[in-house]
Design an enzyme around this catalytic site. Structure first.
Site, PDB file in Angstrom:
ATOM      1  CG  PHE A 138      12.912  -4.368 -34.096  1.00 58.45           C
ATOM      2  CD1 PHE A 138      13.653  -5.582 -34.811  1.00 58.45           C
ATOM      3  CD2 PHE A 138      11.524  -4.200 -34.445  1.00 58.45           C
ATOM      4  CE1 PHE A 138      12.779  -6.221 -35.867  1.00 58.45           C
ATOM      5  CE2 PHE A 138      10.847  -4.916 -35.480  1.00 58.45           C
ATOM      6  CZ  PHE A 138      11.509  -5.922 -35.809  1.00 58.45           C
ATOM      7  CG  ASP A 215      11.061  -4.368 -27.392  1.00 56.22           C
ATOM      8  OD1 ASP A 215      10.855  -5.714 -27.150  1.00 56.22           O
ATOM      9  OD2 ASP A 215      10.854  -3.951 -28.634  1.00 56.22           O
ATOM     10  CE1 TYR A 240       6.944 -11.911 -33.523  1.00 57.71           C
ATOM     11  CE2 TYR A 240       4.707 -11.005 -32.976  1.00 57.71           C
ATOM     12  CZ  TYR A 240       6.068 -10.925 -33.408  1.00 57.71           C
ATOM     13  OH  TYR A 240       6.387  -9.572 -33.669  1.00 57.71           O
ATOM     14  CE  LYS A 241      10.787 -11.253 -31.808  1.00 57.95           C
ATOM     15  NZ  LYS A 241      10.705 -11.579 -32.978  1.00 57.95           N
ATOM     16  NE  ARG A 389      18.118 -12.623 -35.726  1.00 54.80           N
ATOM     17  CZ  ARG A 389      16.832 -11.987 -35.261  1.00 54.80           C
ATOM     18  NH1 ARG A 389      16.834 -11.033 -34.501  1.00 54.80           N
ATOM     19  NH2 ARG A 389      15.766 -12.364 -35.998  1.00 54.80           N
TER      20      ARG A 389
END
Length: 419
Positions: A138, A215, A240-241, A389
């Site tokens: 990322f 990560d 938050y995912k 995705r």
């Protein structure tokens, strides 16, 4: 649950029938009703970017304003708020990380925590001059690694993995040496969903005396992790995912107990002080995991996370992972049967053992297709230049929802909606 095999007939009826059967056999399907499910959203396949909120969170936020904040006011710091970052971390560690208490805290953003731990890790390996990382990670991870390397006079040894797969243990081993201070990788690739071999890579780094930072943004809450058993040194992840903490929810940091008092993090705020209210002239670091705190933690923003942890504890992370595998198998099977003839290519691993909780589907017109789907209330995620995705959050995503989204996607491609 039955396997998510390809539909036998090339029709939406066959696919929907199979989805209904999978939902009926799903042991954790009942939890979906606990999320806020507006009628305007026909299908939500972006849980890998932002999870749905829970109904209970709406009530809990109002109760918090009325009581802990509105009534108790400043007294709430003495009545639990001071311990909230570490208490939240311990709950998260037990429910999702496979980690003992006292090693995890919830505070700051993913970016800030990455900076803290990367800086601390390279400082703990003086004389070593290299960091091992990968070009497909990322952007934030790559940017911070490059920045810390520049500040510390280190060199980043970049792995360039297959974008449709991810970093392998063999690739890491080829760059490791006595010069390696840190290996910093994502457990699940944000693009392809490739699931890296965390235990093997961690062990390889340790053989060379290097530390490892993982990560976990795309694995926490959806992959059955065992950080302590694997000997992981450091980890960072967002909430938050798949942890459904809400937009901008605080991230978490894991620091193995054996390392905590030997690492020096660079943002020395008052909350990480051994005696925060002493207000003395010098910073005296708190012992243990509290030493990695900096400023005042976002207490209000931790509430949704606790609601989701309640749900994860009830469902069990193993059951969540099992459904995640079936959901991604279902999407892959549909793509092969229905979408491949239209030019769609699956860019995620075929083997469930090395695939996280999303599937990347590529097509030259996918950008326009996704914009069209959003207008119809079907919400996947687009990643340039040509990737959709399908982010599948097992506790809030049904197989019927996936079937609806795939039907709409196929229709958009067939009718030339993208043109």
């Amino acid at each position: 649950m039955p396997a998510a095999s390809p539909p036998r007939r090339s029709s939406s009826t066959a696919m929907i029938d199979q989805a209904v059967a999978l939902d009926a056999a799903d042991p954790i399907a009942r939890f979906r009703s606990e999320f806020i499910l507006p009628e305007s959203v026909v299908a939500y396949l972006d849980g890998n970017s932002l999870g749905r909120p829970l109904e209970v969170t709406r009530r809990r936020l109002a109760e918090f304003v009325d009581t802990e904040w509105g009534e108790r006011l400043i007294r709430s710091w003495d009545e639990g708020w001071m311990e909230r970052p570490t208490a939240s971390g311990d709950r998260l560690a037990a429910a999702t990380l496979g980690a003992a208490p006292g090693q995890t805290l919830v505070a700051d953003s993913t970016t800030v925590l990455l900076y803290k731990l990367i800086f601390a890790a390279v400082g703990a390996r003086p004389g070593r001059t290299e960091i091992v990382a990968d070009t497909e990670n990322f952007p934030t991870d790559r940017f911070i690694l490059a920045s810390v390397a520049e500040q510390a006079g280190l060199t980043v040894r970049w792995i360039a993995p297959d974008p449709a797969a991810g970093v392998t243990a063999e690739q890491v081993a080829s760059l490791l040496s006595e010069r390696t201070a840190l290996v910093a990788l994502s457990h699940v690739s944000y693009k392809s969903a490739y699931l890296a071999d965390l235990p093997a890579i961690t062990a390889l780094a340790h053989e060379q005396g290097a530390l490892v930072l993982w990560d976990l943004c795309h694995s926490a809450g959806v992959v059955d992790l065992h950080l302590d058993a694997a000997g992981v040194d450091l980890a960072v992840g967002c909430t938050y995912k798949y942890l459904n903490g809400g937009p901008g929810a605080p991230a978490f940091a894991y620091v193995a107990a054996a390392l905590q008092d030997s690492l020096s993090q660079p943002i020395t705020g008052w909350m990480g002080h051994a005696d925060p209210f002493a207000m003395g002239p010098e910073h005296v670091r708190a012992s243990g995991i509290r030493g990695f705190l900096s400023g005042t933690p976002p207490i209000l923003a931790m509430l949704p996370l606790h609601d989701m942890l309640d749900l994860i504890e009830r469902a069990g992370i193993a059951a969540i992972r099992e459904k995640s595998i079936l959901l991604t198998q279902f999407v892959t099977a549909i793509a092969d049967e229905w979408l491949a003839p239209l030019g769609v290519v699956v860019r995620s691993p075929r083997d469930s053992a090395v695939r996280g909780a999303h599937v990347c589907l590529e097509h030259d017109d996918m950008d326009a297709v996704v914009r069209g789907l959003w207008r119809e209330g079907v919400i996947p995620d687009f990643r340039p230049p040509r990737g959709l995705r399908a982010g599948l959050s097992p506790l809030s995503t049904s197989f019927a929802e996936v079937a609806t989204a795939m039907t709409q996607l196929r229709g958009a491609l067939l009718t030339g909606q993208a043109s």
